[in-house]
Design an enzyme around this catalytic site. Sequence first.
Site, PDB file in Angstrom:
ATOM      1  N   ILE A  29       0.858  -1.237   0.127  1.00  0.00           N
ATOM      2  CA  ILE A  29      -0.059   0.054   0.037  1.00  0.00           C
ATOM      3  C   ILE A  29       0.836   1.295  -0.012  1.00  0.00           C
ATOM      4  O   ILE A  29       0.550   2.165  -0.781  1.00  0.00           O
ATOM      5  CB  ILE A  29      -0.828  -0.063   1.085  1.00  0.00           C
ATOM      6  CG1 ILE A  29      -1.982  -1.314   0.877  1.00  0.00           C
ATOM      7  CG2 ILE A  29      -1.784   1.364   1.224  1.00  0.00           C
ATOM      8  CD1 ILE A  29      -3.045  -1.277   2.206  1.00  0.00           C
ATOM      9  N   ASP A 145      -3.550  15.044  16.067  1.00  0.00           N
ATOM     10  CA  ASP A 145      -2.743  14.863  14.788  1.00  0.00           C
ATOM     11  C   ASP A 145      -4.073  14.776  13.690  1.00  0.00           C
ATOM     12  O   ASP A 145      -4.047  13.999  12.662  1.00  0.00           O
ATOM     13  CB  ASP A 145      -1.719  13.784  14.538  1.00  0.00           C
ATOM     14  CG  ASP A 145      -0.921  14.399  13.330  1.00  0.00           C
ATOM     15  OD1 ASP A 145      -0.994  15.378  12.740  1.00  0.00           O
ATOM     16  OD2 ASP A 145      -0.075  13.404  12.796  1.00  0.00           O
ATOM     17  N   ASN A 150      -4.816  12.020   7.770  1.00  0.00           N
ATOM     18  CA  ASN A 150      -5.153  10.765   8.811  1.00  0.00           C
ATOM     19  C   ASN A 150      -6.699  10.459   8.733  1.00  0.00           C
ATOM     20  O   ASN A 150      -7.041  10.054   9.643  1.00  0.00           O
ATOM     21  CB  ASN A 150      -4.707  11.356  10.129  1.00  0.00           C
ATOM     22  CG  ASN A 150      -3.183  11.192  10.100  1.00  0.00           C
ATOM     23  OD1 ASN A 150      -2.584  10.399   9.560  1.00  0.00           O
ATOM     24  ND2 ASN A 150      -2.710  11.653  11.264  1.00  0.00           N
TER      25      ASN A 150
END
Length: 411
Positions: A29, A145, A150
Amino acid sequence: MAPSLAIDISSFTSLDDTLGPDYEFLRDIGRGSFGFVRSFRYRPTGATVAVKFIERAHHSNESTTLNENVRREVINHRRLMHPHVVRFLEARLTRSHLALVMEYCGGGELFSKAGRCSEGEARYYFQHVIAALSYIHAQGICHRDIKLENTLLDRTGPGPKAKICDLGYSKYLPGSWAKSKVGTAAYIAPEVLQDRNYGLACDMWSVGVMLHTLIVGRYPFNDPAQPANDRVTLNRIVSYYNNQFVYVPPGDRNDPNNVGSLLAHLLTAKPQDRATISDVWRHPWFNVNLPQEVQVWQHPHAAAENLPQELPTQAEEQVIRILELAAAPSSDGVASGAAGDASLVGGSQGSLPGGASTGFDEDMLNDGGPSGEFGWDITLDASPTELTYPALNNANSMGADLNTTPRFGNQ
């Protein structure tokens, strides 16, 4: 250590660089500074899973990526069970790596939608993010974060779902405050850059940056003239905190039905004045076409619903023991790297004309590492500047051209 030695983890360990007979390799990936990610088929059920490989320690004096961030990520992530949080499944040990098995999301990063989606589509994904963040905060966890890079897209259901991942900088906050300067430059809240304690409000700033970037196609505080210079970005965020920038959002900040109103409240410099998660739930713009499956998470202590039960799970004691062994020097000093990972491509950092998104933490900044050039000795700009973006006319025009430079200067 004695009690943990009695914990049986034999079914989660391997003497070679494979995950064992239950896992069939599918494809590479991507890779990043932490290691690399591959997809596998879990043979007992046929489910596809994603596996993050992090290099184990090999010698007692050797630096390793397997640090406190990894432990924090695993311990905090495994307690989260929510339809808009990527599910942590189990930890495994190979000869050379710690392997973190997670739910697979095949739709890529939400970052891919930045500047390329309508107002309605941006709101749809933002509603998913707020549902997940409400739950994460209710568990006492500050993510620290939150960003488009993300947040992954899952396309296995009737409609795409946005799911938050990567809790490497997360912190369990009940009874305490966060102090470390960690996060990603383009998304980091002003208070994180100060020498003071901070709390959950830093995540609200970050989701504001996410929403702005989804709609405009640029990070709000990067300098278009130096988009990849994170020192400049941090300087501008601190300048904004000190009233040397005025943020003018896309849309109308005075119309409660407009996205500009919500952005203005989220990207408020002082955390005590910033919109809370409850404020977002009450905001009129946010509530347009709010899906029922998202709305139930306004009360985040609701039980997780319809989570796949056929995927592998393991006891917390086993996870902790695996982390202990992974951090200890391996007995045979095996060289790093699983077989065949040389062809891995890709990465986890987004790149927009508004600037590259760079992850960092205080240790990196202080030790002269990859991000050491930032430092915290930030020189503020001398004169106030108004930071503005093109007005939005309708839902279809809200995906701004990625090549359009935002307007600056007093207007």
